[in-house]
Design a protein around this motif. Structure first.
Motif, short mmCIF file in Angstrom:
data_model
loop_
_atom_site.label_atom_id
_atom_site.label_comp_id
_atom_site.label_asym_id
_atom_site.label_seq_id
_atom_site.Cartn_x
_atom_site.Cartn_y
_atom_site.Cartn_z
N ASN A 187 -6.36 -8.25 1.50
CA ASN A 187 -4.94 -8.56 1.34
C ASN A 187 -4.62 -9.07 -0.06
OD1 ASN A 187 -3.43 -8.02 3.91
ND2 ASN A 187 -5.05 -9.31 4.73
N ARG A 188 -5.44 -9.98 -0.58
CA ARG A 188 -5.20 -10.49 -1.93
C ARG A 188 -5.40 -9.37 -2.96
NH1 ARG A 188 -8.73 -15.05 -5.09
NH2 ARG A 188 -10.33 -13.45 -4.95
N GLY A 189 -6.42 -8.56 -2.76
CA GLY A 189 -6.70 -7.47 -3.68
C GLY A 189 -5.58 -6.43 -3.73
N VAL A 190 -4.96 -6.17 -2.58
CA VAL A 190 -3.84 -5.24 -2.56
C VAL A 190 -2.71 -5.77 -3.43
CG1 VAL A 190 -2.00 -4.31 -1.08
CG2 VAL A 190 -4.37 -4.14 -0.35
N GLU A 191 -2.43 -7.05 -3.31
CA GLU A 191 -1.38 -7.66 -4.13
C GLU A 191 -1.72 -7.55 -5.61
OE1 GLU A 191 0.51 -12.08 -4.70
OE2 GLU A 191 -0.07 -11.45 -2.68
N LEU A 192 -2.95 -7.85 -5.98
CA LEU A 192 -3.38 -7.76 -7.37
C LEU A 192 -3.32 -6.32 -7.88
CD1 LEU A 192 -6.46 -10.16 -7.19
CD2 LEU A 192 -4.27 -10.64 -8.31
N LEU A 193 -3.76 -5.39 -7.04
CA LEU A 193 -3.78 -3.98 -7.41
C LEU A 193 -2.38 -3.46 -7.71
CD1 LEU A 193 -5.48 -1.34 -7.62
CD2 LEU A 193 -5.03 -1.02 -5.19
N VAL A 194 -1.44 -3.75 -6.82
CA VAL A 194 -0.07 -3.26 -7.00
C VAL A 194 0.58 -3.89 -8.23
CG1 VAL A 194 2.23 -3.25 -5.94
CG2 VAL A 194 0.23 -2.68 -4.57
N ASN A 195 0.25 -5.13 -8.51
CA ASN A 195 0.82 -5.78 -9.69
C ASN A 195 0.22 -5.26 -11.00
OD1 ASN A 195 2.53 -7.40 -8.17
ND2 ASN A 195 1.08 -9.08 -8.07
N LEU A 211 0.83 -1.21 0.00
CA LEU A 211 0.00 0.00 0.00
C LEU A 211 0.87 1.26 0.00
CD1 LEU A 211 -2.86 -1.03 2.43
CD2 LEU A 211 -3.09 -0.53 -0.02
N GLN A 212 1.98 1.21 0.71
CA GLN A 212 2.91 2.34 0.70
C GLN A 212 3.50 2.54 -0.70
OE1 GLN A 212 5.57 1.13 3.85
NE2 GLN A 212 4.28 2.01 5.45
N LEU A 213 3.87 1.44 -1.34
CA LEU A 213 4.38 1.50 -2.71
C LEU A 213 3.31 2.07 -3.65
CD1 LEU A 213 6.47 0.82 -4.93
CD2 LEU A 213 5.48 -1.49 -4.97
N PHE A 214 2.09 1.57 -3.51
CA PHE A 214 1.00 2.04 -4.36
C PHE A 214 0.75 3.53 -4.17
CE2 PHE A 214 -3.52 2.48 -5.55
CZ PHE A 214 -3.47 1.96 -6.83
N LYS A 215 0.81 4.00 -2.92
CA LYS A 215 0.63 5.42 -2.65
C LYS A 215 1.73 6.25 -3.30
CE LYS A 215 -0.23 8.91 0.78
NZ LYS A 215 -0.32 9.27 2.17
N SER A 216 2.96 5.76 -3.26
CA SER A 216 4.06 6.50 -3.88
C SER A 216 3.90 6.55 -5.40
CB SER A 216 5.41 5.90 -3.49
OG SER A 216 5.62 4.66 -4.12
N ARG A 217 3.32 5.52 -5.98
CA ARG A 217 3.11 5.48 -7.43
C ARG A 217 1.94 6.34 -7.88
NH1 ARG A 217 2.97 -0.95 -8.77
NH2 ARG A 217 5.18 -1.42 -8.47
N THR A 218 0.87 6.35 -7.08
CA THR A 218 -0.38 6.94 -7.53
C THR A 218 -0.84 8.15 -6.71
OG1 THR A 218 -1.73 5.52 -6.12
CG2 THR A 218 -1.21 4.70 -8.35
N GLY A 219 -0.39 8.25 -5.48
CA GLY A 219 -0.87 9.29 -4.59
C GLY A 219 -2.16 8.92 -3.88
N LEU A 220 -2.70 7.73 -4.17
CA LEU A 220 -3.95 7.28 -3.54
C LEU A 220 -3.67 6.72 -2.14
CD1 LEU A 220 -5.73 5.57 -6.55
CD2 LEU A 220 -6.15 7.84 -5.61
N THR A 221 -4.49 7.12 -1.19
CA THR A 221 -4.31 6.70 0.19
C THR A 221 -4.67 5.22 0.36
OG1 THR A 221 -6.55 7.42 0.73
CG2 THR A 221 -4.76 9.01 1.10
N PRO A 222 -4.17 4.59 1.43
CA PRO A 222 -4.45 3.16 1.65
C PRO A 222 -5.94 2.82 1.71
CG PRO A 222 -2.63 3.84 3.02
CD PRO A 222 -3.18 5.09 2.38
#
Length: 124
Positions: A103-111, A21-32
Motif C-alpha cells: 500500500n505504501r509503495g503504491v502511493e510512492l510509485l504513483v507520486n 493503481l487504476q490511475l497508474f495503469k491509465s498513465r503507464t499501461g502497466l497492470t496492478p
C-alpha cells in the motif's frame, strides 16, 4: 504456501491503493500486479518502516498470490523476507508489514512515476 511466516493466498488492498493503481495503469499501461511488484521494491528501499496503522483498511482490489508474484515469487519473497530479518520483524507480523509495504509503495510509485517516459525515476 508458507515461506517463513509469509502466508497468504491473496491480498486485499486499500480502496485508496486500488484507485491509485487504476490511475497508474491509465498513465503507464502497466497492470496492478506489475505495479504492486514495483511498489514492494520501492517501499522496501525506503529507510523508514511502513506504519501498520495507516494501512489496515482492506476494502479495495483483491489480488491472488500467483498473479501478484508471477514467476518472480522466489525473488520477491526473498527480498521481503531479508528486509524482515534485517528489521527483526516477528513471523506473526510479516503479512501485515507485507500489505503495508504494498500500500505504501503504491502511493510512492504513483507520486514518482507520471508515465512510462519517467520510469527511470525508480532507479534513482
Amino acid at each position: 504456501m508458507e515461506l517463513n511466516g509469509l502466508e497468504f493466498k491473496r491480498i486485499k488492498l486499500s480502496q485508496e491503493s486500488t484507485k491509485k493503481l487504476q490511475l497508474f495503469k491509465s498513465r503507464t499501461g502497466l497492470t496492478p500486479n506489475i505495479a504492486c511488484r514495483l511498489a514492494l521494491g520501492i517501499s522496501i528501499a525506503e529507510d523508514n518502516m511502513p506504519a501498520l496503522e495507516l494501512f489496515t483498511e482492506e476494502s479495495g482490489q483483491e489480488i491472488n498470490r500467483y498473479t501478484l508474484f508471477g514467476e518472480y515469487e522466489l525473488v520477491l519473497t526473498s527480498l521481503y523476507l531479508q528486509w524482515c530479518h534485517e528489521k527483526g520483524i516477528q513471523p506473526t507480523k510479516r503479512n501485515a508489514y507485507f500489505l503495508a509495504h504494498i500500500n505504501r509503495g503504491v502511493e510512492l510509485l504513483v507520486n514518482r512515476v507520471k508515465g512510462l517516459e519517467n520510469m527511470n525515476q525508480l532507479i534513482n
